[in-house]
Design an enzyme around this catalytic site. Structure first.
Site, PDB file in Angstrom:
ATOM      1  N   LYS A 102       1.061  -0.997  -0.002  1.00 55.97           N
ATOM      2  CA  LYS A 102       0.139  -0.127   0.378  1.00 55.97           C
ATOM      3  C   LYS A 102       1.140   1.059   0.456  1.00 55.97           C
ATOM      4  CE  LYS A 102      -4.353   1.241  -0.104  1.00 55.97           C
ATOM      5  NZ  LYS A 102      -5.292   0.272  -0.277  1.00 55.97           N
TER       6      LYS A 102
ATOM      7  N   ASP B 134      -7.401   4.410  -5.075  1.00 57.53           N
ATOM      8  CA  ASP B 134      -7.724   4.269  -3.405  1.00 57.53           C
ATOM      9  C   ASP B 134      -8.541   4.939  -3.436  1.00 57.53           C
ATOM     10  OD1 ASP B 134      -7.957   1.695  -0.927  1.00 57.53           O
ATOM     11  OD2 ASP B 134      -7.882   4.013  -0.202  1.00 57.53           O
TER      12      ASP B 134
HETATM   13  P1  NDP Z   1     -12.702   7.404  -3.207  1.00 62.68           P
HETATM   14  O1  NDP Z   1     -11.918   8.484  -2.726  1.00 62.68           O
HETATM   15  O2  NDP Z   1     -13.387   7.460  -4.856  1.00 62.68           O
HETATM   16  O3  NDP Z   1     -14.423   7.191  -2.323  1.00 62.68           O
HETATM   17  C1  NDP Z   1     -13.659   7.451  -1.155  1.00 62.68           C
HETATM   18  C2  NDP Z   1     -15.453   8.190   0.082  1.00 62.68           C
HETATM   19  O4  NDP Z   1     -15.384   8.218   1.043  1.00 62.68           O
HETATM   20  C3  NDP Z   1     -15.456   9.853  -0.608  1.00 62.68           C
HETATM   21  O5  NDP Z   1     -17.302   9.604  -0.898  1.00 62.68           O
HETATM   22  C4  NDP Z   1     -15.289  10.091   0.979  1.00 62.68           C
HETATM   23  O6  NDP Z   1     -15.787  12.061   0.430  1.00 62.68           O
HETATM   24  C5  NDP Z   1     -15.574   9.276   1.572  1.00 62.68           C
HETATM   25  N1  NDP Z   1     -14.242   9.844   3.136  1.00 62.68           N
HETATM   26  C6  NDP Z   1     -13.382   9.463   2.275  1.00 62.68           C
HETATM   27  N2  NDP Z   1     -12.170   9.411   3.650  1.00 62.68           N
HETATM   28  C7  NDP Z   1     -14.116  10.195   4.521  1.00 62.68           C
HETATM   29  C8  NDP Z   1     -13.930  10.323   6.222  1.00 62.68           C
HETATM   30  N3  NDP Z   1     -12.832  10.575   7.018  1.00 62.68           N
HETATM   31  N4  NDP Z   1     -14.599  11.220   6.604  1.00 62.68           N
HETATM   32  C9  NDP Z   1     -15.774  10.706   5.918  1.00 62.68           C
HETATM   33  N5  NDP Z   1     -16.147  10.275   4.644  1.00 62.68           N
HETATM   34  C10 NDP Z   1     -15.136   9.838   4.165  1.00 62.68           C
HETATM   35  O7  NDP Z   1     -12.483   6.361  -2.812  1.00 62.68           O
HETATM   36  P2  NDP Z   1     -12.613   4.528  -3.078  1.00 62.68           P
HETATM   37  O8  NDP Z   1     -14.480   4.698  -3.195  1.00 62.68           O
HETATM   38  O9  NDP Z   1     -11.914   4.347  -4.117  1.00 62.68           O
HETATM   39  O10 NDP Z   1     -12.464   3.829  -1.823  1.00 62.68           O
HETATM   40  C11 NDP Z   1     -13.372   3.928  -0.226  1.00 62.68           C
HETATM   41  C12 NDP Z   1     -13.143   2.675   0.042  1.00 62.68           C
HETATM   42  O11 NDP Z   1     -13.006   1.886  -0.201  1.00 62.68           O
HETATM   43  C13 NDP Z   1     -11.374   2.868   1.135  1.00 62.68           C
HETATM   44  O12 NDP Z   1     -11.639   2.324   2.686  1.00 62.68           O
HETATM   45  C14 NDP Z   1     -11.091   2.338   0.151  1.00 62.68           C
HETATM   46  O13 NDP Z   1      -9.555   1.806   0.806  1.00 62.68           O
HETATM   47  C15 NDP Z   1     -11.474   0.630   0.087  1.00 62.68           C
HETATM   48  N6  NDP Z   1     -11.583   0.009  -1.274  1.00 62.68           N
HETATM   49  C16 NDP Z   1     -11.478   0.674  -2.756  1.00 62.68           C
HETATM   50  C17 NDP Z   1     -10.580  -0.409  -3.931  1.00 62.68           C
HETATM   51  C18 NDP Z   1     -10.701   0.648  -4.519  1.00 62.68           C
HETATM   52  O14 NDP Z   1     -11.036  -0.137  -6.235  1.00 62.68           O
HETATM   53  N7  NDP Z   1     -10.979   1.672  -4.893  1.00 62.68           N
HETATM   54  C19 NDP Z   1     -10.849  -1.588  -3.651  1.00 62.68           C
HETATM   55  C20 NDP Z   1     -10.978  -1.925  -2.199  1.00 62.68           C
HETATM   56  C21 NDP Z   1     -11.226  -1.350  -1.495  1.00 62.68           C
HETATM   57  P3  NDP Z   1     -15.305  13.395  -0.263  1.00 62.68           P
HETATM   58  O15 NDP Z   1     -16.296  12.686  -1.410  1.00 62.68           O
HETATM   59  O16 NDP Z   1     -16.246  14.437   0.608  1.00 62.68           O
HETATM   60  O17 NDP Z   1     -14.070  12.799   0.446  1.00 62.68           O
HETATM   61  O1  2IT Z   2      -7.849  -1.883  -1.170  1.00 65.19           O
HETATM   62  C1  2IT Z   2      -7.602  -2.751  -2.098  1.00 65.19           C
HETATM   63  O2  2IT Z   2      -8.014  -3.592  -2.308  1.00 65.19           O
HETATM   64  C2  2IT Z   2      -7.316  -1.422  -3.692  1.00 65.19           C
HETATM   65  N1  2IT Z   2      -7.526   0.120  -3.355  1.00 65.19           N
HETATM   66  C3  2IT Z   2      -7.330  -1.829  -5.087  1.00 65.19           C
HETATM   67  C4  2IT Z   2      -5.924  -2.057  -4.908  1.00 65.19           C
HETATM   68  C5  2IT Z   2      -5.250  -2.537  -6.692  1.00 65.19           C
HETATM   69  O3  2IT Z   2      -4.304  -3.112  -6.615  1.00 65.19           O
HETATM   70  O4  2IT Z   2      -6.338  -2.420  -7.089  1.00 65.19           O
END
Ligand code: NDP
Ligand code: 2IT
Length: 451
Positions: A126, A166
């Protein structure tokens, strides 16, 4: 806040860490592993737990860039390469002001088990930065990404370490990072995943995590004899990549997702979240969710200041299936109790470690079907690995092919987790099932590879 206050706050945040998330993640895994560690002394003889909880290496570096007003900005950059027993280091990059080495260690540690569960040849890593893309111009984001890659490129490669997105890192950021890597190394290779399709990205990667989480839940519901999503009211938190595509897939399977949230507040739309509006606000315009009210006066917006004490508004809304898809520890014991009282039957973690340990305990006590992050959100990294395969073979697979592979992978992970829990005498406990199944594959590889 004056500049000097800002600077002091940043020094405190990055050097005097009180972050406990790494320990939280490790503790949960170690409790689950008790039966397997006790049943076979080989793991202790090979010091697998000590070796798995210590990253192979951690990089921390300074990222200096210039904003649109020609002000020089300084951020911290990180990459934690945790374990490569199963394949090249693989895991996302997070750009968010809360990022520090503790949070990235928790995420890197979780990634080892998640990647192992996919059955694919990928290790765990990460990275990220305390840079906040919010409110920055495209040009500023580009300059930051270039500066970040100036250092990161020394440590990554298609067979070494392959970062992805992420929180705060989507196709725009990955595009800039890829462009800089290409410029520095003169090499056009699959060193990052989540790229735009036109230069090597996989179709379905943006959708993969959310869709995968819904497929996993569908399978989990089947195992519990509670078939299908048709007509089910769902609560989703977050409004980013994972939340949006979870909502999209829920609609496709006949469910009715009625909530979403961002860092400013929660939207409850009893008619069902309008996906086009949500995408327009959050993906296209990068605005606050409060804008949803401009076109949907029937919806209710609750700002964070008005959340219940110790809880989150989104979990106050009655639902059958809950999908925390924002960030770590966003679903507390209070929230869990509310969900149970309101008749919730399943909780699936789209985000990484969104439920606190106390919340998980409530779910366990009340027989709520609980899909832990490292299993439920593995669809993103799985499709990332498919992207690596496409890049290595100079191929472009169709949307249908990737989606079908994603669905198969998620249903297989669910089966593996379900059967492992049964095998180790904890039937229905997907936390233990995922931890044990993820551990076994990586631990056995570590033993076979020697020290
Ligand atoms: P994005 O940046 O696309 O979206 C994150 C969302 O969560 C936004 O709506 C953001 O609000 C909100 N958010 C982030 N931090 C906070 C906080 N501290 N308090 C309240 N709201 C918060 O990220 P992702 O959708 O990609 O990721 C979301 C989760 O999924 C994370 O935990 C990530 O690690 C996990 N994840 C992501 C993967 C991926 O492929 N992208 C894969 C596996 C897991 P705002 O819009 O106001 O910033
Ligand atoms: O938490 C996760 O699994 C991710 N943010 C995606 C990682 C990746 O290499 O696609």
């Amino acid at each position: 806040m004056s500049i000097s206050d800002e600077t002091i706050e940043k020094i405190r945040r990055t050097n005097c860490q009180t972050d406990n998330t790494f320990f939280q993640a490790v503790e949960e895994v170690l409790v689950s592993l008790k039966p397997i560690l006790e049943s076979d002394p080989i793991y202790e003889r090979h010091a697998i737990v000590e070796r798995l909880t210590t990253p192979d290496r951690e990089f921390k570096f300074k990222v200096v860039w210039m904003d649109d007003n020609q002000k020089i900005m300084v951020n911290n950059g990180y990459r934690v390469q945790f374990n490569n027993a199963l394949g090249p280091y693989k895991g996302g990059l997070r750009f968010h002001p809360s990022v520090n080495s503790g949070i990235l260690k928790f995420l890197g540690f979780e990634q080892i088990f998640k990647n192992s569960l996919t059955g694919l040849p990928i290790g765990g890593a990460k990275g990220g930065s305390d840079f906040d893309p919010k409110g920055k111009s495209d040009f500023e984001v580009m300059k930051f990404c270039s500066a970040y890659m100036t250092e990161l490129h020394k440590h990554i490669g298609p067979r070494i370490d392959v970062p992805a997105g992420d929180i705060g890192v989507g196709a725009r950021e990955i595009g800039y990072l890829f462009g800089e890597y290409k410029k520095i190394t003169s090499s056009y290779e699959g060193v990052l995943t989540g790229k735009p399709f036109m230069f090597g990205g996989s179709l379905m990667r943006p959708e993969a995590t959310g869709y995968g989480c819904v497929y996993f839940t569908d399978e989990m519901l089947k195992y519990a004899g509670k078939d299908g999503f048709e007509g089910r009211i769902c609560a989703v938190s977050g409004a980013g990549n994972v939340a949006i595509h979870t909502i999209e897939k829920l609609y496709k399977l006949g469910a009715k997702p009625v909530t979403c949230s961002d860092s400013g507040g929660t939207i409850y739309d009893p008619r069902g979240i309008d996906l086009d509006t949500l995408k327009d606000i959050k993906l296209k315009k990068r605005e606050s969710l409060i804008k949803y009210l401009d076109t949907h006066s029937e919806a209710i917006y609750t700002p964070v200041e008005e959340y219940p004490e110790g809880g989150h508004e989104v979990w106050q809304i009655p639902c059958e299936c809950a999908f925390p898809c924002a960030t770590q520890n966003e679903l507390t014991e209070i929230d869990a109790k509310t969900l149970v009282e309101n008749g919730c039957i399943s909780v699936s973690e789209g985000a990484n470690m969104p439920s606190t340990p106390e919340a998980i305990e409530v779910f366990k006590e009340n027989d709520i079907l609980f899909a832990p992050a490292k299993a439920a959100n593995a669809g993103g990294v799985a499709v990332s690995e498919f992207e690596m395969s496409q890049n290595a073979g100079m191929e472009k697979w169709t949307y249908e092919k990737v989606e079908s592979m994603l669905e198969t992978t998620m249903r297989q992970i669910c089966k593996r987790v379900h059967l492992t829990a049964q095998e180790y005498g904890v039937a229905g406990n997907y936390v233990d099932g995922a931890n044990i199944a993820g551990f076994k594959r990586v631990a056995d590889a570590m033993i076979a590879e020697g020290i």
